[in-house]
Design a protein around this motif. Structure first.
Motif, short mmCIF file in Angstrom:
data_model
loop_
_atom_site.label_atom_id
_atom_site.label_comp_id
_atom_site.label_asym_id
_atom_site.label_seq_id
_atom_site.Cartn_x
_atom_site.Cartn_y
_atom_site.Cartn_z
N GLY A 3 40.23 48.19 43.72
CA GLY A 3 39.36 47.29 44.46
C GLY A 3 37.98 47.14 43.87
O GLY A 3 37.20 46.29 44.33
N GLY A 4 37.69 47.93 42.83
CA GLY A 4 36.40 47.76 42.16
C GLY A 4 36.24 46.38 41.57
O GLY A 4 35.12 45.87 41.44
N SER A 5 37.37 45.74 41.23
CA SER A 5 37.32 44.39 40.67
C SER A 5 38.18 43.39 41.44
O SER A 5 38.24 42.22 41.08
CB SER A 5 37.78 44.42 39.20
N SER A 6 38.85 43.86 42.50
CA SER A 6 39.72 42.98 43.30
C SER A 6 39.45 43.20 44.78
O SER A 6 39.68 44.29 45.31
CB SER A 6 41.19 43.29 42.99
N LEU A 7 38.98 42.16 45.46
CA LEU A 7 38.66 42.28 46.88
C LEU A 7 39.92 42.54 47.70
O LEU A 7 39.88 43.29 48.68
CB LEU A 7 37.97 41.00 47.37
N PHE B 139 47.13 57.27 48.15
CA PHE B 139 47.39 55.89 47.73
C PHE B 139 46.22 54.96 48.08
O PHE B 139 45.98 53.97 47.38
CB PHE B 139 48.69 55.39 48.35
N SER B 140 45.50 55.29 49.16
CA SER B 140 44.34 54.47 49.53
C SER B 140 43.28 54.50 48.44
O SER B 140 42.70 53.46 48.10
CB SER B 140 43.75 54.98 50.85
N TRP B 141 43.03 55.69 47.89
CA TRP B 141 42.01 55.79 46.85
C TRP B 141 42.46 55.10 45.56
O TRP B 141 41.63 54.58 44.81
CB TRP B 141 41.63 57.24 46.60
N VAL B 142 43.77 55.07 45.31
CA VAL B 142 44.27 54.30 44.17
C VAL B 142 43.98 52.82 44.37
O VAL B 142 43.49 52.12 43.47
CB VAL B 142 45.78 54.54 43.98
N MET B 143 44.25 52.32 45.59
CA MET B 143 43.97 50.92 45.90
C MET B 143 42.48 50.62 45.85
O MET B 143 42.05 49.57 45.35
CB MET B 143 44.55 50.56 47.27
N LEU B 144 41.67 51.54 46.36
CA LEU B 144 40.22 51.34 46.35
C LEU B 144 39.68 51.33 44.92
O LEU B 144 38.74 50.58 44.60
CB LEU B 144 39.54 52.44 47.17
N MET C 39 30.26 51.42 49.90
CA MET C 39 31.02 50.18 49.82
C MET C 39 30.13 48.94 49.83
O MET C 39 30.44 47.95 49.14
CB MET C 39 32.04 50.10 50.96
N ALA C 40 29.02 48.99 50.58
CA ALA C 40 28.12 47.83 50.61
C ALA C 40 27.51 47.57 49.24
O ALA C 40 27.31 46.42 48.84
CB ALA C 40 27.02 48.04 51.65
N LEU C 41 27.22 48.65 48.51
CA LEU C 41 26.66 48.51 47.16
C LEU C 41 27.67 47.86 46.23
O LEU C 41 27.31 47.01 45.40
CB LEU C 41 26.25 49.88 46.63
N LEU C 42 28.93 48.24 46.35
CA LEU C 42 29.97 47.62 45.52
C LEU C 42 30.19 46.17 45.90
O LEU C 42 30.22 45.28 45.03
CB LEU C 42 31.29 48.40 45.69
N LEU C 43 30.34 45.90 47.20
CA LEU C 43 30.68 44.55 47.64
C LEU C 43 29.55 43.56 47.43
O LEU C 43 29.79 42.36 47.27
CB LEU C 43 31.09 44.58 49.12
N TRP D 270 31.25 53.10 40.70
CA TRP D 270 32.44 53.12 41.56
C TRP D 270 33.49 54.13 41.08
O TRP D 270 34.21 54.72 41.88
CB TRP D 270 33.04 51.72 41.64
N HIS D 271 33.58 54.34 39.77
CA HIS D 271 34.54 55.32 39.26
C HIS D 271 34.22 56.71 39.81
O HIS D 271 35.12 57.45 40.23
CB HIS D 271 34.50 55.35 37.72
N GLY D 272 32.95 57.07 39.81
CA GLY D 272 32.55 58.38 40.33
C GLY D 272 32.83 58.52 41.82
O GLY D 272 33.25 59.59 42.29
#
Length: 401
Positions: free
Chosen positions: A300-304, A292-297, A237-241, A368-370
């Motif tokens: 979240g790749g492009s939406s904080l 559903f959390s993983w769907v939101m995450l 997550m730190a790498l994405l954020l 992030w997709h992987g």
């Protein structure tokens, strides 16, 4: 005569809260170093890579403690064991604070990690010293403290470092551990297993417990897969954020991580639901929330905003399922709770290591997709394990009719 289950009165809420604080200090102490690596490297004049090894030292030491020290709770008087382990963990914290080179630092953090498993002696002890109808609540309270300690450790370490240097958090944590260890020694009742057992027999019996109890096998695997899914997230997550999509700095990423405190508070509520007989329902709900959390995450790749929502719900799901798993396995053999906890928690943290390792690989190759696909695969495997458990349970009931 000491027994594994004391006569009434049972543990009071203030003592349970003190046990929760003790667990938070012990477990959280293994995470102090993560935001301090740059300061440690500069102060000790070592490379950042060498400083980063302290993270591995703490994690490996904790895993070894889970396997080799936690089962001692079924051999020795537990109040004394907790007292000694907390004092030794405090000595590890003080050694870390006094370190003038990397070798002493590794020794200090290794000792702190190894003996911080006092927390995993306290968790089953809370269930053991509580009324049967409220053992889930007791475990939930103590686990809330443990999880909150882990989540707050990084923020507290960073804040204290700006006040008095990176050593400050180790001095403070060590001092608090000594103080709380003394209070617990004076407050907790004696608790010893009614059966004497040798150290070799402890490990043989752990294998026997795995063979005898299918619930221990399935819940250990279920917990490992769920924690692997969340560790896939935490390791990347730190790498994405920090990347171009979000552009957050270290302190902002730390604040996002504090969302997980809500999950820690869920532990106490999940314990109460378990006491009311809703353990299976919480597990089912947890798996659905995971999906559903993983769907939101993924979004979240492009939406904080979506990322924060996904992080909140995935942590709620993990803690709810974890508390149900623990309460279920603790009831299998009350006289062997420490050994059962060792089996379950060792599996749990092996899942974390697997998720972190594969998550990093997924990020390196597929970004992030992987990561989201890998996290979802772990959830699918967990759902399969739960389905097999329910099918086996239904078959057992049918055969008895």
């Amino acid at each position: 005569m000491n027994t594994s289950v004391p006569s009434t009165p049972y543990l009071s809420t203030p003592i349970l809260l003190l046990m929760a604080v003790a667990c938070g200090l012990c477990a959280g102490g293994n995470y102090f170093n993560q935001p301090l690596l740059n300061s440690i490297a500069q102060d000790l004049q070592i490379s950042e890579a060498t400083a980063s090894l302290t993270v591995t030292v703490a994690q490996v030491s904790y895993a070894l403690g889970l396997l080799f020290i936690v089962p001692l709770g079924d051999m020795f008087e537990r109040r004394r064991l907790v007292f000694v382990l907390m004092l030794l963990a405090a000595m590890g914290q003080f050694t870390s604070a006094l370190a003038m080179n990397s070798e002493i630092l590794f020794i200090g953090m290794g000792a702190a990690g190894l003996f911080s498993v006092a927390a995993q002696v306290l968790v089953p002890l809370a269930a053991m010293l509580s009324a049967p109808e409220s053992s889930g609540r007791a475990v939930g309270i103590v686990m809330s403290g443990l999880l909150t300690g882990i989540l707050l450790a990084r923020s507290a370490a960073g804040l204290l470092s700006t006040v008095g240097g990176w050593q400050t958090v180790y001095w403070l944590a060590g001092g608090l551990m000594v103080l709380i260890a003394i209070i617990l020694w004076l407050s907790l009742p004696n608790s010893r297993s009614p059966k004497k057992i040798s150290y070799a027999a402890v490990f043989r019996s752990m294998l026997t417990l795995l063979k005898q109890h299918s619930i221990l096998r399935t819940r250990s695997l279920l917990g490992a897969l769920c924690f692997a899914s969340v560790s896939t997230l935490f390791s990347t997550m730190a790498l994405l954020l920090a990347g171009p999509e979000h552009g957050l700095n270290d302190s902002e990423i730390g604040l996002v991580g504090l969302i997980g405190v809500a999950g820690a508070l869920m532990a106490s509520y999940a314990g109460r639901l378990y006491d009311k007989g809703y353990g299976q329902q919480v597990t089912k709900a947890g798996l659905v929330i995971f999906v559903f959390s993983w769907v939101m995450l993924y979004m979240g790749g492009s939406s904080l905003g979506w990322f924060i929502a996904g992080l909140l719900f995935i942590d709620l799901a993990l803690q709810g399922m974890h508390i149900c798993n623990q309460n279920m396995v603790y009831k299998l053999a009350p006289e062997a709770r420490s050994r059962i906890n060792s089996v379950y928690m060792t599996s749990y943290f092996c899942g974390a290591a697997l998720g972190s390792t594969l998550g990093t690989i997924a990020w390196n190759y597929y970004a992030w997709h992987g990561v989201c696909i890998l996290g979802s695969v772990f959830v699918a495997l967990a759902a399969l394990v739960f389905w097999c458990e329910r099918r086996q349970s239904n078959a057992t009931v049918t055969s008895l009719v």
